[in-house]
Design a protein around this motif. Structure first.
Motif, PDB file in Angstrom:
ATOM      1  N   LEU A  33       0.807  -1.137   0.011  1.00 25.68           N
ATOM      2  CA  LEU A  33       0.004  -0.150  -0.054  1.00 25.68           C
ATOM      3  C   LEU A  33       0.837   1.204  -0.023  1.00 25.68           C
ATOM      4  O   LEU A  33       2.010   1.080   0.517  1.00 25.68           O
ATOM      5  CB  LEU A  33      -0.852   0.149   1.268  1.00 25.68           C
ATOM      6  CG  LEU A  33      -1.808  -1.233   1.403  1.00 25.68           C
ATOM      7  CD1 LEU A  33      -2.531  -1.233   2.950  1.00 25.68           C
ATOM      8  CD2 LEU A  33      -2.947  -0.966   0.437  1.00 25.68           C
ATOM      9  N   ASP A  34       0.445   2.267  -0.495  1.00 25.46           N
ATOM     10  CA  ASP A  34       0.971   3.516  -0.513  1.00 25.46           C
ATOM     11  C   ASP A  34       0.776   4.003   0.992  1.00 25.46           C
ATOM     12  O   ASP A  34      -0.108   3.745   1.600  1.00 25.46           O
ATOM     13  CB  ASP A  34       0.639   4.427  -1.917  1.00 25.46           C
ATOM     14  CG  ASP A  34      -0.784   4.704  -1.830  1.00 25.46           C
ATOM     15  OD1 ASP A  34      -1.558   4.311  -0.998  1.00 25.46           O
ATOM     16  OD2 ASP A  34      -1.124   5.207  -2.993  1.00 25.46           O
ATOM     17  N   GLU A  35       1.181   5.466   1.166  1.00 25.82           N
ATOM     18  CA  GLU A  35       0.823   5.980   2.350  1.00 25.82           C
ATOM     19  C   GLU A  35      -0.710   6.207   2.502  1.00 25.82           C
ATOM     20  O   GLU A  35      -1.155   5.954   3.614  1.00 25.82           O
ATOM     21  CB  GLU A  35       1.782   7.322   2.585  1.00 25.82           C
ATOM     22  CG  GLU A  35       1.232   8.203   3.943  1.00 25.82           C
ATOM     23  CD  GLU A  35       1.214   7.337   5.170  1.00 25.82           C
ATOM     24  OE1 GLU A  35       0.468   7.532   6.041  1.00 25.82           O
ATOM     25  OE2 GLU A  35       2.183   6.457   5.231  1.00 25.82           O
ATOM     26  N   ARG A  75      -2.166   3.067   3.665  1.00 28.56           N
ATOM     27  CA  ARG A  75      -2.031   2.601   4.943  1.00 28.56           C
ATOM     28  C   ARG A  75      -2.738   3.561   6.080  1.00 28.56           C
ATOM     29  O   ARG A  75      -3.186   3.075   6.750  1.00 28.56           O
ATOM     30  CB  ARG A  75      -0.443   2.815   4.905  1.00 28.56           C
ATOM     31  CG  ARG A  75       0.475   1.733   4.499  1.00 28.56           C
ATOM     32  CD  ARG A  75       1.819   1.700   5.018  1.00 28.56           C
ATOM     33  NE  ARG A  75       2.514   2.613   4.881  1.00 28.56           N
ATOM     34  CZ  ARG A  75       3.334   3.316   3.890  1.00 28.56           C
ATOM     35  NH1 ARG A  75       2.950   2.543   2.655  1.00 28.56           N
ATOM     36  NH2 ARG A  75       3.995   4.337   3.685  1.00 28.56           N
TER      37      ARG A  75
END
Length: 228
Positions: free
Chosen positions: A72-74, A77
């Motif tokens: 996942l990217d930020e 997340r």
């Protein structure tokens, strides 16, 4: 609910690389409670930050449910933290400009899972009924920590991460808050991963693990250093 697979984490320091986690494997099932213990500086908070997706491992995988956080990217997340996790810290991190009722509902509203009946139940169990319009500065330390616990559980998260949640409280208040935390976790059906220095705090949880020299030991008796 939470799984670490061969997780490594190293930080760069002026003295050179510092290995904090070395091939850590951990499994926390649905509805299970686990105490993570170890000496100061052993990497307990690092492990908790990895579990929350606030940091990523250098090697290995961290899973929440079936989702690898590394995939996942930020923003992804952040959605996991919003929708799946509850976070309780030693510092209360309440919003000073919000009253008790709004602080309690904040996480549930962000997750779009506000349940007025559950919020009312939490206020009653937290012994904060009648203080809904009070602000954090008008509460005692124990009341603020109870409110922080209620906020984390208001959305009925699948996983609650708690970092020394009674560390700022006197012994009597800490015992009361811990008992309430465990009761509410059971009522909400959440899994619990709690970082603590204290064997007394860890004792009521289902399992206890020691983080020592970057690896997990299953039995506190195996820890040869001061662990609580």
């Amino acid at each position: 609910m939470l799984e670490f697979r061969h997780v490594h984490k190293t930080y760069t320091t002026p003295q050179g690389p510092l290995s904090v986690l070395s091939g850590v494997n951990l499994h926390l099932g649905a509805g299970e409670s686990l105490a993570l213990m170890g000496e100061s500086g052993s990497g307990k908070s690092t492990l908790l930050h990895l579990a929350a997706g606030l940091d990523l491992p250098d090697q290995g995988e961290v899973y929440i449910g079936n989702q690898s956080l590394a995939g996942l990217d930020e923003p992804g997340r952040a959605r996991i933290r919003r929708d799946t996790l509850g976070l309780v810290f030693q510092q209360f991190h309440l919003v000073a400009s919000l009253n008790v009722a709004d602080n309690l509902r904040l996480q549930a509203r962000l997750a779009e899972r506000e349940d007025p009946a559950w919020s009312a139940r939490l206020l009653e169990r937290l012994d904060l009924t009648g203080r809904e319009r009070h602000y954090p500065e008008q509460l005692s330390g124990g009341q603020q920590q109870r409110l922080a616990i209620g906020r984390a559980l208001a959305s009925r998260p699948a996983l609650l991460l708690a970092d020394e949640p009674t560390g700022n409280l006197d012994e009597t208040t800490a015992e009361t808050v811990l008992a309430l935390l465990l009761e509410l976790v059971a009522e909400s059906g959440s899994s619990l991963l709690m970082v603590t220095h204290s064997l007394k705090v860890a004792a009521p949880l289902d399992r206890r693990l020691i983080l020592h020299r970057g690896q997990l030991l299953a039995d506190p008796a195996e820890c040869r250093l001061p662990c609580g």
